[in-house]
Motif scaffolding. Structure first.
Motif, PDB file in Angstrom:
ATOM      1  N   ASP A 140       4.331 -13.804  11.845  1.00  0.00           N
ATOM      2  CA  ASP A 140       4.765 -12.438  12.150  1.00  0.00           C
ATOM      3  C   ASP A 140       5.151 -11.697  10.872  1.00  0.00           C
ATOM      4  O   ASP A 140       4.828 -10.510  10.703  1.00  0.00           O
ATOM      5  N   ILE A 141       5.867 -12.387   9.978  1.00  0.00           N
ATOM      6  CA  ILE A 141       6.268 -11.764   8.711  1.00  0.00           C
ATOM      7  C   ILE A 141       5.032 -11.427   7.888  1.00  0.00           C
ATOM      8  O   ILE A 141       4.906 -10.318   7.345  1.00  0.00           O
ATOM      9  N   ALA A 142       4.111 -12.371   7.793  1.00  0.00           N
ATOM     10  CA  ALA A 142       2.898 -12.149   7.005  1.00  0.00           C
ATOM     11  C   ALA A 142       2.097 -10.979   7.550  1.00  0.00           C
ATOM     12  O   ALA A 142       1.562 -10.164   6.771  1.00  0.00           O
ATOM     13  N   ALA A 143       2.003 -10.858   8.852  1.00  0.00           N
ATOM     14  CA  ALA A 143       1.254  -9.757   9.450  1.00  0.00           C
ATOM     15  C   ALA A 143       1.919  -8.416   9.171  1.00  0.00           C
ATOM     16  O   ALA A 143       1.247  -7.415   8.867  1.00  0.00           O
ATOM     17  N   LEU A 144       3.253  -8.384   9.267  1.00  0.00           N
ATOM     18  CA  LEU A 144       3.979  -7.150   8.977  1.00  0.00           C
ATOM     19  C   LEU A 144       3.781  -6.730   7.528  1.00  0.00           C
ATOM     20  O   LEU A 144       3.508  -5.561   7.226  1.00  0.00           O
ATOM     21  N   LEU A 145       3.901  -7.682   6.598  1.00  0.00           N
ATOM     22  CA  LEU A 145       3.722  -7.370   5.188  1.00  0.00           C
ATOM     23  C   LEU A 145       2.298  -6.925   4.882  1.00  0.00           C
ATOM     24  O   LEU A 145       2.075  -5.995   4.104  1.00  0.00           O
ATOM     25  N   ALA A 146       1.327  -7.586   5.475  1.00  0.00           N
ATOM     26  CA  ALA A 146      -0.072  -7.228   5.225  1.00  0.00           C
ATOM     27  C   ALA A 146      -0.363  -5.791   5.638  1.00  0.00           C
ATOM     28  O   ALA A 146      -1.127  -5.079   4.977  1.00  0.00           O
ATOM     29  N   ALA A 147       0.270  -5.356   6.707  1.00  0.00           N
ATOM     30  CA  ALA A 147       0.033  -4.002   7.190  1.00  0.00           C
ATOM     31  C   ALA A 147       0.896  -2.962   6.489  1.00  0.00           C
ATOM     32  O   ALA A 147       0.437  -1.855   6.198  1.00  0.00           O
ATOM     33  N   ALA A 148       2.161  -3.301   6.206  1.00  0.00           N
ATOM     34  CA  ALA A 148       3.116  -2.305   5.728  1.00  0.00           C
ATOM     35  C   ALA A 148       3.404  -2.392   4.240  1.00  0.00           C
ATOM     36  O   ALA A 148       3.801  -1.390   3.630  1.00  0.00           O
ATOM     37  N   ASP A 151       1.222  -5.087  -1.179  1.00  0.00           N
ATOM     38  CA  ASP A 151       1.444  -5.430  -2.584  1.00  0.00           C
ATOM     39  C   ASP A 151       2.742  -6.194  -2.821  1.00  0.00           C
ATOM     40  O   ASP A 151       3.122  -6.436  -3.973  1.00  0.00           O
ATOM     41  N   SER A 152       3.434  -6.570  -1.760  1.00  0.00           N
ATOM     42  CA  SER A 152       4.701  -7.279  -1.901  1.00  0.00           C
ATOM     43  C   SER A 152       4.522  -8.584  -2.669  1.00  0.00           C
ATOM     44  O   SER A 152       3.629  -9.379  -2.373  1.00  0.00           O
ATOM     45  N   TYR A 153       5.377  -8.803  -3.673  1.00  0.00           N
ATOM     46  CA  TYR A 153       5.363 -10.080  -4.393  1.00  0.00           C
ATOM     47  C   TYR A 153       5.892 -11.202  -3.512  1.00  0.00           C
ATOM     48  O   TYR A 153       5.455 -12.346  -3.632  1.00  0.00           O
ATOM     49  N   ALA A 154       6.856 -10.891  -2.662  1.00  0.00           N
ATOM     50  CA  ALA A 154       7.438 -11.903  -1.783  1.00  0.00           C
ATOM     51  C   ALA A 154       6.613 -11.996  -0.506  1.00  0.00           C
ATOM     52  O   ALA A 154       6.427 -11.011   0.200  1.00  0.00           O
ATOM     53  N   VAL A 155       6.103 -13.179  -0.232  1.00  0.00           N
ATOM     54  CA  VAL A 155       5.369 -13.452   1.006  1.00  0.00           C
ATOM     55  C   VAL A 155       5.803 -14.823   1.503  1.00  0.00           C
ATOM     56  O   VAL A 155       6.267 -15.668   0.724  1.00  0.00           O
ATOM     57  N   PRO A 156       5.684 -15.085   2.790  1.00  0.00           N
ATOM     58  CA  PRO A 156       6.081 -16.400   3.311  1.00  0.00           C
ATOM     59  C   PRO A 156       5.336 -17.531   2.605  1.00  0.00           C
ATOM     60  O   PRO A 156       4.126 -17.462   2.387  1.00  0.00           O
ATOM     61  N   GLY A 157       6.094 -18.543   2.214  1.00  0.00           N
ATOM     62  CA  GLY A 157       5.515 -19.710   1.582  1.00  0.00           C
ATOM     63  C   GLY A 157       5.375 -19.632   0.087  1.00  0.00           C
ATOM     64  O   GLY A 157       5.080 -20.642  -0.559  1.00  0.00           O
ATOM     65  N   ALA A 158       5.588 -18.459  -0.528  1.00  0.00           N
ATOM     66  CA  ALA A 158       5.484 -18.342  -1.980  1.00  0.00           C
ATOM     67  C   ALA A 158       6.644 -19.074  -2.653  1.00  0.00           C
ATOM     68  O   ALA A 158       7.775 -19.076  -2.149  1.00  0.00           O
ATOM     69  N   ALA A 159       6.366 -19.689  -3.783  1.00  0.00           N
ATOM     70  CA  ALA A 159       7.407 -20.399  -4.530  1.00  0.00           C
ATOM     71  C   ALA A 159       8.537 -19.442  -4.892  1.00  0.00           C
ATOM     72  O   ALA A 159       8.297 -18.342  -5.395  1.00  0.00           O
ATOM     73  N   GLY A 160       9.764 -19.858  -4.621  1.00  0.00           N
ATOM     74  CA  GLY A 160      10.928 -19.049  -4.941  1.00  0.00           C
ATOM     75  C   GLY A 160      11.383 -18.130  -3.826  1.00  0.00           C
ATOM     76  O   GLY A 160      12.461 -17.539  -3.924  1.00  0.00           O
ATOM     77  N   VAL A 161      10.578 -17.965  -2.788  1.00  0.00           N
ATOM     78  CA  VAL A 161      10.972 -17.135  -1.645  1.00  0.00           C
ATOM     79  C   VAL A 161      11.737 -18.033  -0.680  1.00  0.00           C
ATOM     80  O   VAL A 161      11.160 -18.891  -0.016  1.00  0.00           O
ATOM     81  N   ARG A 162      13.036 -17.821  -0.590  1.00  0.00           N
ATOM     82  CA  ARG A 162      13.907 -18.778   0.085  1.00  0.00           C
ATOM     83  C   ARG A 162      13.991 -18.561   1.594  1.00  0.00           C
ATOM     84  O   ARG A 162      13.868 -19.509   2.377  1.00  0.00           O
ATOM     85  N   ARG A 163      14.227 -17.313   2.037  1.00  0.00           N
ATOM     86  CA  ARG A 163      14.434 -17.045   3.458  1.00  0.00           C
ATOM     87  C   ARG A 163      14.222 -15.560   3.729  1.00  0.00           C
ATOM     88  O   ARG A 163      14.235 -14.734   2.806  1.00  0.00           O
ATOM     89  N   TRP A 164      14.035 -15.254   5.005  1.00  0.00           N
ATOM     90  CA  TRP A 164      13.754 -13.880   5.421  1.00  0.00           C
ATOM     91  C   TRP A 164      14.790 -13.411   6.433  1.00  0.00           C
ATOM     92  O   TRP A 164      15.165 -14.147   7.344  1.00  0.00           O
ATOM     93  N   ALA A 165      15.204 -12.161   6.276  1.00  0.00           N
ATOM     94  CA  ALA A 165      16.017 -11.487   7.283  1.00  0.00           C
ATOM     95  C   ALA A 165      15.121 -10.514   8.035  1.00  0.00           C
ATOM     96  O   ALA A 165      14.162  -9.966   7.471  1.00  0.00           O
ATOM     97  N   VAL A 169      12.753  -5.124  17.538  1.00  0.00           N
ATOM     98  CA  VAL A 169      12.931  -4.040  18.498  1.00  0.00           C
ATOM     99  C   VAL A 169      12.061  -4.361  19.709  1.00  0.00           C
ATOM    100  O   VAL A 169      10.836  -4.501  19.578  1.00  0.00           O
ATOM    101  N   ARG A 170      12.720  -4.549  20.848  1.00  0.00           N
ATOM    102  CA  ARG A 170      12.018  -4.927  22.082  1.00  0.00           C
ATOM    103  C   ARG A 170      11.090  -6.131  21.844  1.00  0.00           C
ATOM    104  O   ARG A 170       9.943  -6.169  22.310  1.00  0.00           O
ATOM    105  N   GLY A 171      11.607  -7.090  21.086  1.00  0.00           N
ATOM    106  CA  GLY A 171      10.897  -8.333  20.850  1.00  0.00           C
ATOM    107  C   GLY A 171       9.891  -8.306  19.725  1.00  0.00           C
ATOM    108  O   GLY A 171       9.336  -9.347  19.361  1.00  0.00           O
ATOM    109  N   VAL A 172       9.639  -7.143  19.153  1.00  0.00           N
ATOM    110  CA  VAL A 172       8.654  -7.019  18.078  1.00  0.00           C
ATOM    111  C   VAL A 172       9.365  -6.984  16.730  1.00  0.00           C
ATOM    112  O   VAL A 172      10.355  -6.250  16.563  1.00  0.00           O
TER     113      VAL A 172
END
Length: 254
Positions: A140-148, A151-165, A169-172
């Motif tokens: 879900d995070i990857a899909a949101l970043l890909a669309a919005a 160019d984000s340097y931080a993506v899920p699974g990248a070295a040094g990316v520790r956690r996501w907040a 909204v209505r489950g999305v």
């Protein structure tokens, strides 16, 4: 005489606890190096925020000598960066170092901002709150970043990316921010994005406020990097309490 700094405490003492320099030192984790000369310090870390970075602080003449030394030790993949006027002076003194991209470094101290992350739960009418996201939400995070924010340097699974907040909204999943490449005493905010259908509701600011508070609680202060032309984001960060400094990256040739 150039001296190597052996501990995070030595780095902080040598640079007056400058948050950019301390962040770049990354607590002198394996592979990180730092040196001091006179009233200048440089700190280098590999693969921090997707770059081999060499932060520069202090007197330009001494800093130029330290940059020469560091690049000879580490190689030209390291990009010296620091306060804009300092880097102009350093690049004029060091052969093979050229001025490069300009952007903003923003930092949030602990004093007066311990509650920076408190959000109005009903602010967007959804009743949803910001929280650290659990396992299994990476797609879900990857899909949101890909669309919005492609160019984000931080993506899920990248070295040094520790956690996501995130905020749903209505489950999305509507907005996210990452704790990424944080140093022991400087938390780092990255990967901020809001879904196209949820913009204009202040959701990114809510997520950033909450995440910034958590970073300050964990590390004592928070910081981020932002493009100078991203006025909307800069305005959000300034409302949260971040202070802006103009910085420049340079490039080095082998």
């Amino acid at each position: 005489m150039i001296r190597a700094l052996a501990t995070d405490g030595e780095v902080r003492a040598a640079c007056g606890d400058d948050d950019l320099l301390v962040w770049a030192a990354q607590g002198l984790r394996p592979g990180a190096r730092a040196w001091a000369l006179g009233d200048a310090v440089v700190a280098a870390s590999p693969s921090v925020s997707r770059r081999d970075r060499l932060a520069v602080w202090g007197d330009a003449t001494c800093a130029a000598e330290l940059v020469r030394h560091a690049l000879a030790e580490l190689g030209p993949s390291y990009r010296p960066f620091g306060e804009r006027e300092l880097m102009r002076r350093v690049s004029a003194r060091v052969d093979g170092v050229r001025p490069g991209g300009q952007f903003s470094w923003m930092s949030l101290p602990a004093t007066g901002h311990e509650d920076a992350g408190h959000e109005d739960e009903a602010g967007d009418g959804s009743g949803a709150g910001v929280a650290w996201l659990g396992a299994g939400v990476e797609p879900d995070i990857a899909a949101l970043l890909a669309a919005a924010a492609p160019d984000s340097y931080a993506v899920p699974g990248a070295a040094g990316v520790r956690r996501w907040a995130g905020l749903r909204v209505r489950g999305v999943l509507a907005a996210v921010a990452a704790d990424a490449w944080s140093a022991p005493t400087v938390g780092f905010l990255a990967g901020v994005a809001t879904g196209a259908g949820f913009r204009g509701r202040g959701l990114a600011e809510r997520v950033c406020r909450w995440t910034s508070r958590e970073l300050v609680r964990s590390h004592g202060r928070a910081a981020l990097m932002v493009d100078d032309d991203n006025r909307a984001a800069i305005g959000v960060y300034e409302r949260i309490g971040y202070r802006r400094a103009l910085v420049m990256a340079t490039s080095a040739t082998g």
